[in-house]
Design an enzyme around this catalytic site. Structure first.
Site, PDB file in Angstrom:
ATOM      1  CE1 TYR A  37      -2.391   3.501   1.875  1.00 28.86           C
ATOM      2  CE2 TYR A  37      -4.095   1.998   0.574  1.00 28.86           C
ATOM      3  CZ  TYR A  37      -3.603   3.384   1.327  1.00 28.86           C
ATOM      4  OH  TYR A  37      -4.569   4.387   1.238  1.00 28.86           O
ATOM      5  CG  LEU A  84     -31.914   7.837  19.951  1.00 27.54           C
ATOM      6  CD1 LEU A  84     -30.591   6.872  20.099  1.00 27.54           C
ATOM      7  CD2 LEU A  84     -33.199   7.083  19.404  1.00 27.54           C
ATOM      8  CE  LYS A 115     -27.606   6.096  22.658  1.00 24.53           C
ATOM      9  NZ  LYS A 115     -26.240   6.951  23.269  1.00 24.53           N
ATOM     10  CD  GLU A 170     -22.247   8.158  18.275  1.00 22.54           C
ATOM     11  OE1 GLU A 170     -23.373   8.578  17.724  1.00 22.54           O
ATOM     12  OE2 GLU A 170     -22.428   8.640  19.580  1.00 22.54           O
ATOM     13  CE  LYS A 286     -31.598   3.518  15.017  1.00 24.01           C
ATOM     14  NZ  LYS A 286     -30.546   3.633  14.041  1.00 24.01           N
TER      15      LYS A 286
HETATM   16  C1  LIG Z   1     -31.820   8.114  13.825  1.00 17.75           C
HETATM   17  C2  LIG Z   1     -32.146   8.041  15.410  1.00 17.75           C
HETATM   18  C3  LIG Z   1     -32.518   9.239  15.951  1.00 17.75           C
HETATM   19  C4  LIG Z   1     -33.070   6.992  15.670  1.00 17.75           C
HETATM   20  C5  LIG Z   1     -30.719   7.608  15.976  1.00 17.75           C
HETATM   21  N1  LIG Z   1     -30.184   8.594  16.805  1.00 17.75           N
HETATM   22  C6  LIG Z   1     -28.985   8.170  17.524  1.00 17.75           C
HETATM   23  N2  LIG Z   1     -28.479   9.288  18.316  1.00 17.75           N
HETATM   24  C7  LIG Z   1     -29.450  10.289  18.607  1.00 17.75           C
HETATM   25  C8  LIG Z   1     -28.829  11.062  19.956  1.00 17.75           C
HETATM   26  N3  LIG Z   1     -27.636  11.292  19.808  1.00 17.75           N
HETATM   27  C9  LIG Z   1     -27.580  12.606  20.619  1.00 17.75           C
HETATM   28  N4  LIG Z   1     -25.964  12.912  20.790  1.00 17.75           N
HETATM   29  C10 LIG Z   1     -25.656  13.743  21.345  1.00 17.75           C
HETATM   30  C11 LIG Z   1     -26.684  14.630  22.143  1.00 17.75           C
HETATM   31  C12 LIG Z   1     -27.923  13.960  22.118  1.00 17.75           C
HETATM   32  N5  LIG Z   1     -28.244  13.069  21.306  1.00 17.75           N
HETATM   33  C13 LIG Z   1     -26.687  10.526  19.316  1.00 17.75           C
HETATM   34  C14 LIG Z   1     -27.135   9.697  18.078  1.00 17.75           C
HETATM   35  C15 LIG Z   1     -28.361   6.840  17.108  1.00 17.75           C
HETATM   36  C16 LIG Z   1     -27.099   6.859  17.504  1.00 17.75           C
HETATM   37  C17 LIG Z   1     -26.545   5.147  17.612  1.00 17.75           C
HETATM   38  C18 LIG Z   1     -25.228   5.021  18.084  1.00 17.75           C
HETATM   39  N6  LIG Z   1     -24.574   5.940  18.986  1.00 17.75           N
HETATM   40  O1  LIG Z   1     -24.592   4.112  17.776  1.00 17.75           O
HETATM   41  C19 LIG Z   1     -27.179   4.284  16.535  1.00 17.75           C
HETATM   42  N7  LIG Z   1     -27.053   3.202  16.193  1.00 17.75           N
HETATM   43  N8  LIG Z   1     -28.292   4.811  16.051  1.00 17.75           N
HETATM   44  C20 LIG Z   1     -28.984   6.273  16.304  1.00 17.75           C
HETATM   45  N9  LIG Z   1     -30.297   6.340  15.603  1.00 17.75           N
END
Ligand SMILES: CC(C)(C)c1nc(N2CCN(c3ncccn3)CC2)c2cc(C(N)=O)c(N)nc2n1
Length: 327
Positions: A37, A84, A115, A170, A286
């Site tokens: 690479y 969330l 998450k 993320e 979800k």
């Molecule tokens: C699209 C939705 C809203 C359903 C959604 N929202 C997420 N989050 C929202 C709140 N978030 C947040 N961050 C900072 C302050 C407040 N809320 C951080 C992301 C998700 C976070 C992850 C993960 N971390 O792996 C994930 N696999 N799916 C997500 N899906």
């Protein structure tokens, strides 16, 4: 070498280097040794120096931009990045399920995702080219951290198909990078980061992209800004599309037809969490069907069709180092 054969070779090198980068950083299955690479990358750098007009923003040589910014521009997300609702125990999960079934009837299937405990970000691609990356910010307005996100090797500078799409995910710092970084900080008598999430956020907030480039950050994508445009009909199809486009998604996701399946997935990962090479702080559950998500809609700030199960906070055992008893 004349210009036309240089042009042909540059395109070949782009394709080779992007494929090898994809295998190494997205699939975690390199097919060539690092030294091969590096040799190809050096050849590309030399060709771009000899023929500067053959350099392009999606070239693998353009990961670490030059300029140190004096601030980040603001970015307004085209669709808001929501937050969330939380669940803390089995009873919360069962009432989430009951509420969903009351309005949707019994034909509901869930998808569970780890998450990831990092920094929520959004990536925008135009005709397959990575054009802008931003932090979630307050959900509506974030900061443009494109230069820092370009340094994350698992983020492709060009998708495998020329889609114009906005994706959410993320960004995180793997545990091994976090421990090495804190060792380095302690060696330089600098304040160590409290946890990998702070280390990732701190790294992406650096104005000098060379610092972000040195932090070995990684990413998992989990959402599409406007899924309706892509024709996918469920969250699981959406994740498979992201993967086909060359974006990194987390393979531990699982479709769970019933809340009992969700609860066993939560139990499984409560136990297996320690074997992961990155921090998770829970499970995101979800409703899988996008049509049903649409029907369920949103509260003021979060979807009715999703919930975050949060692991109980680990009791922090602070080992009080033996206090030298002054005799
Ligand atoms: C699209 C939705 C809203 C359903 C959604 N929202 C997420 N989050 C929202 C709140 N978030 C947040 N961050 C900072 C302050 C407040 N809320 C951080 C992301 C998700 C976070 C992850 C993960 N971390 O792996 C994930 N696999 N799916 C997500 N899906």
């Amino acid at each position: 070498m004349d210009r036309s054969s240089a042009e042909k070779r540059v395109r070949e090198l782009h394709d080779l280097l992007s494929q090898y980068n994809y295998e190494y950083h997205v699939l975690d299955k390199p097919s060539v040794p690092d030294v091969e690479y590096d040799q190809l990358l050096t050849e590309l750098k030399e060709l771009e120096e000899a023929f500067p007009d053959l350099q392009s923003p999606d070239s693998p040589t353009q990961r670490v931009g030059g300029a140190v910014l004096d601030q980040f521009k603001k970015v307004t997300h085209r669709s808001p990045m929501l937050s969330l609702g939380n669940a803390f125990n089995e009873a919360d999960l069962r009432s989430f399920d009951r509420r969903i079934r009351e309005s949707m009837g019994d034909h509901v299937s869930y998808i569970c995702e780890l998450k990831i405990d990092g920094l929520a970000i959004s990536l925008r691609y135009e005709d397959g080219l990575f054009v802008q990356g931003a932090t979630r910010g307050d959900g509506t307005i974030g900061e443009d951290i494109t230069a820092n996100l370009r340094t994350i090797r698992s983020i492709p500078l060009r998708l495998r198909q020329p889609f114009s799409i906005e994706v959410r995910g993320e960004a995180f710092m793997p545990m091994s990078s976090f421990l090495a970084l804190n060792e380095e900080k302690e060696k330089n008598a600098e304040e160590p980061f409290a946890n990998p999430r702070n280390a990732a956020a701190g790294s992406l907030r650096q104005l000098d992209p060379r610092i972000a480039a040195s932090r070995n950050l990684d990413i998992f994508l989990y959402g599409i800004g406007d899924p309706g445009e892509t024709g996918v009909e469920s969250q699981s199809e959406g994740l498979n599309l992201l993967s086909e486009l060359g974006l990194k998604t987390n393979n531990e996701r699982r479709v769970c037809p019933t809340i009992d399946d969700v609860i066993s997935y939560v139990q499984e990962w409560t136990e297996r969490r320690a074997e992961l090479s990155y921090d998770i702080d829970g499970i995101v559950i979800k409703v899988n069907s996008l049509a049903q998500q649409e029907e369920l809609g949103f509260t003021a700030k979060s979807p009715r069709w999703a919930i975050a199960y949060k692991f109980p906070a680990e009791e922090v055992v602070t080992i009080i180092h033996d206090i030298e008893l002054s005799i």
